[in-house]
Design a protein around this motif. Structure first.
Motif, mmCIF file in Angstrom:
data_model
loop_
_atom_site.group_PDB
_atom_site.id
_atom_site.type_symbol
_atom_site.label_atom_id
_atom_site.label_comp_id
_atom_site.label_asym_id
_atom_site.label_seq_id
_atom_site.Cartn_x
_atom_site.Cartn_y
_atom_site.Cartn_z
ATOM 1 N N ARG A 191 -14.987 30.846 56.631
ATOM 2 C CA ARG A 191 -14.515 29.475 56.420
ATOM 3 C C ARG A 191 -13.219 29.456 55.610
ATOM 4 N NH1 ARG A 191 -18.231 26.256 58.283
ATOM 5 N NH2 ARG A 191 -17.223 24.372 57.508
ATOM 6 N N VAL A 192 -12.477 28.351 55.768
ATOM 7 C CA VAL A 192 -11.226 28.123 55.037
ATOM 8 C C VAL A 192 -11.150 26.650 54.668
ATOM 9 C CG1 VAL A 192 -8.716 27.902 55.339
ATOM 10 C CG2 VAL A 192 -9.852 30.020 56.001
ATOM 11 N N ARG A 193 -10.619 26.376 53.477
ATOM 12 C CA ARG A 193 -10.350 24.991 53.088
ATOM 13 C C ARG A 193 -8.849 24.743 53.194
ATOM 14 N NH1 ARG A 193 -12.407 24.887 48.254
ATOM 15 N NH2 ARG A 193 -14.458 24.220 49.015
ATOM 16 N N ALA A 194 -8.467 23.810 54.063
ATOM 17 C CA ALA A 194 -7.057 23.464 54.252
ATOM 18 C C ALA A 194 -6.744 22.180 53.490
ATOM 19 C CB ALA A 194 -6.746 23.275 55.732
ATOM 20 N N SER A 195 -5.579 22.145 52.835
ATOM 21 C CA SER A 195 -5.182 20.984 52.042
ATOM 22 C C SER A 195 -3.746 20.588 52.350
ATOM 23 C CB SER A 195 -5.298 21.290 50.542
ATOM 24 O OG SER A 195 -6.603 21.682 50.191
ATOM 25 N N ASP A 196 -3.500 19.288 52.367
ATOM 26 C CA ASP A 196 -2.148 18.742 52.424
ATOM 27 C C ASP A 196 -1.705 18.521 50.979
ATOM 28 O OD1 ASP A 196 0.129 17.120 52.556
ATOM 29 O OD2 ASP A 196 -0.547 16.105 54.372
ATOM 30 N N GLY A 200 -3.144 15.282 49.241
ATOM 31 C CA GLY A 200 -4.433 15.699 48.705
ATOM 32 C C GLY A 200 -5.535 15.729 49.741
ATOM 33 N N ASP A 201 -5.233 15.364 50.993
ATOM 34 C CA ASP A 201 -6.251 15.409 52.055
ATOM 35 C C ASP A 201 -6.709 16.844 52.272
ATOM 36 O OD1 ASP A 201 -5.980 12.707 52.388
ATOM 37 O OD2 ASP A 201 -4.644 12.853 54.118
ATOM 38 N N GLN A 202 -8.011 17.013 52.564
ATOM 39 C CA GLN A 202 -8.575 18.343 52.763
ATOM 40 C C GLN A 202 -9.456 18.365 54.003
ATOM 41 O OE1 GLN A 202 -10.706 19.556 49.237
ATOM 42 N NE2 GLN A 202 -8.823 20.031 48.107
ATOM 43 N N ALA A 203 -9.611 19.560 54.551
ATOM 44 C CA ALA A 203 -10.526 19.772 55.670
ATOM 45 C C ALA A 203 -11.093 21.174 55.542
ATOM 46 C CB ALA A 203 -9.801 19.612 57.001
ATOM 47 N N ILE A 213 -0.748 20.383 60.076
ATOM 48 C CA ILE A 213 -0.006 19.240 59.546
ATOM 49 C C ILE A 213 1.107 18.946 60.534
ATOM 50 C CG2 ILE A 213 1.570 18.471 57.737
ATOM 51 C CD1 ILE A 213 -0.117 19.861 55.702
ATOM 52 N N ARG A 214 1.046 17.766 61.105
ATOM 53 C CA ARG A 214 2.023 17.345 62.108
ATOM 54 C C ARG A 214 2.336 15.872 61.884
ATOM 55 N NH1 ARG A 214 3.375 18.942 67.434
ATOM 56 N NH2 ARG A 214 1.791 20.579 67.412
ATOM 57 N N ASN A 215 3.615 15.524 61.983
ATOM 58 C CA ASN A 215 4.043 14.134 61.803
ATOM 59 C C ASN A 215 3.562 13.554 60.476
ATOM 60 O OD1 ASN A 215 5.245 14.182 64.384
ATOM 61 N ND2 ASN A 215 3.316 13.598 65.352
ATOM 62 N N GLY A 216 3.555 14.401 59.438
ATOM 63 C CA GLY A 216 3.290 13.903 58.092
ATOM 64 C C GLY A 216 1.836 13.789 57.704
ATOM 65 N N GLY A 217 0.898 14.326 58.505
ATOM 66 C CA GLY A 217 -0.515 14.198 58.160
ATOM 67 C C GLY A 217 -1.332 15.397 58.577
ATOM 68 N N LEU A 218 -2.474 15.585 57.905
ATOM 69 C CA LEU A 218 -3.402 16.666 58.226
ATOM 70 C C LEU A 218 -4.342 16.194 59.325
ATOM 71 C CD1 LEU A 218 -4.397 19.542 57.342
ATOM 72 C CD2 LEU A 218 -6.030 18.344 55.846
ATOM 73 N N LEU A 219 -4.344 16.891 60.455
ATOM 74 C CA LEU A 219 -5.156 16.484 61.589
ATOM 75 C C LEU A 219 -6.603 16.951 61.422
ATOM 76 C CD1 LEU A 219 -2.779 17.231 64.610
ATOM 77 C CD2 LEU A 219 -2.906 15.192 63.158
ATOM 78 N N ALA A 220 -7.503 16.294 62.136
ATOM 79 C CA ALA A 220 -8.919 16.675 62.104
ATOM 80 C C ALA A 220 -9.102 18.048 62.740
ATOM 81 C CB ALA A 220 -9.749 15.640 62.855
#
Length: 308
Positions: A191-196, A200-203, A213-220
């Motif tokens: 597993r990996v935790r990805a953060s913007d 501060g968004d995380q997945a 991260i595309r167009n300024g946001g973290l995708l699902a």
């Protein structure tokens, strides 16, 4: 990222660039230069497009001027001027990348063993810094793509930072890619935790999942075919009905320089697996598989529809 650094251009700039490519092809005559100047002068919009195309040419290739003699010295001087502009504006990647701790050249893949026991597989045209401290292990990816197999150490988190993305390993192996305006992470083990870092968004991603991260946001997170996505580690590029714009981005790692796809050619789609150990053959294979013309120039490749 500026418009002239992308793989697609507006229609008028494409038209201007096509004229410039012809002017520097060795087949142009004086009337072609006169026709180009007349085309530029015919409207304000065309003049602006010509200026954009000339700036791109100056960054990525020889300086824009007629080659009416001057021999080898003049040609190399023009090329040096173009390359100087290209490096100054970061046309071949962020300037910091050229002083990174680890770098691979176009077409080169390499495995690096870190002092903590972790290993990093670096794809072609990749650069990153390594910072191993008592409290943290951190890689800073400036350009390209890496796959990391992390050595367990609960006391020292392992983080890969690239653009606005941070990927924190949770006892794992994963891939991070940073190119143009997109940064992505793909998990191949655990597993990996990805953060913007901006929002501060995380997945949290499991094996076989990817986010970007595309167009300024973290995708699902989404499921991907890991074997196909990591085929570069086996010396292959695998495309499954992908638009030529995306294919050009992948191929540019191995060819070197910039690949620009003009007009409708960018919407053509390619399926197949191609070896990465012969860069000219990559371009030849694309030209054989699709109705396109490929023009190779120093540090710049132009791909356009065969109908143009």
């Amino acid at each position: 990222m500026t418009d002239d650094a992308k793989n697609t251009l507006d229609a008028l700039t494409e038209a201007a660039l096509e004229r410039i490519v012809h002017l520097h092809s060795g087949a142009a005559v004086a009337q072609d230069w006169e026709a180009y100047e007349d085309w530029k002068a015919s409207s304000a919009e065309r003049r602006a497009a010509a200026e954009r195309a000339e700036l791109l040419w100056a960054r990525l290739g020889p300086a824009l001027k007629p080659r009416r003699g001057g021999g080898t010295v003049a040609i190399f001087a023009a090329l040096a001027i173009g390359l100087g502009g290209a490096f100054a504006v970061g046309a071949f990647g962020p300037p910091r990348a050229f002083f990174a701790d680890e770098r691979t050249s176009a077409g080169e893949r390499r495995t690096i063993s870190l002092a903590d026991g972790s290993t990093v597989e670096a794809d072609a045209s990749t650069s990153f810094d390594v910072d191993l401290t008592p409290g943290e292990r951190r890689l800073k990816l400036y350009s390209g793509r890496i796959h990391v197999a992390v050595s367990p150490d609960a006391a020292r988190p392992f983080v890969v930072a690239a653009g606005d993305l941070e990927a924190r390993a949770l006892g794992t192996a994963f891939e991070v890619e940073h190119a143009y305006d997109v940064t992505s992470v793909l998990v191949t083990e655990r597993r990996v935790r990805a953060s913007d870092v901006r929002t501060g968004d995380q997945a949290e991603l499991g094996e076989g999942e990817e986010t970007e991260i595309r167009n300024g946001g973290l995708l699902a997170p989404r499921a991907v075919d890991v074997r196909a996505a990591t085929a570069w580690r086996r010396g292959l590029l695998v495309f499954d009905d992908q638009p030529l714009d995306q294919v050009a981005h992948e191929v540019s790692r191995y060819v070197g320089g910039r690949i620009i796809v003009l007009g409708d050619a960018g919407r053509l789609r390619l399926t197949g697996a191609f070896p990465t150990n012969d860069a000219p053959a990559l371009l030849d294979a694309i030209a054989a598989a699709l109705p396109v013309h490929v023009t190779r120039l120093p540090f710049l490749t132009i791909v356009r529809s065969a109908a143009q």
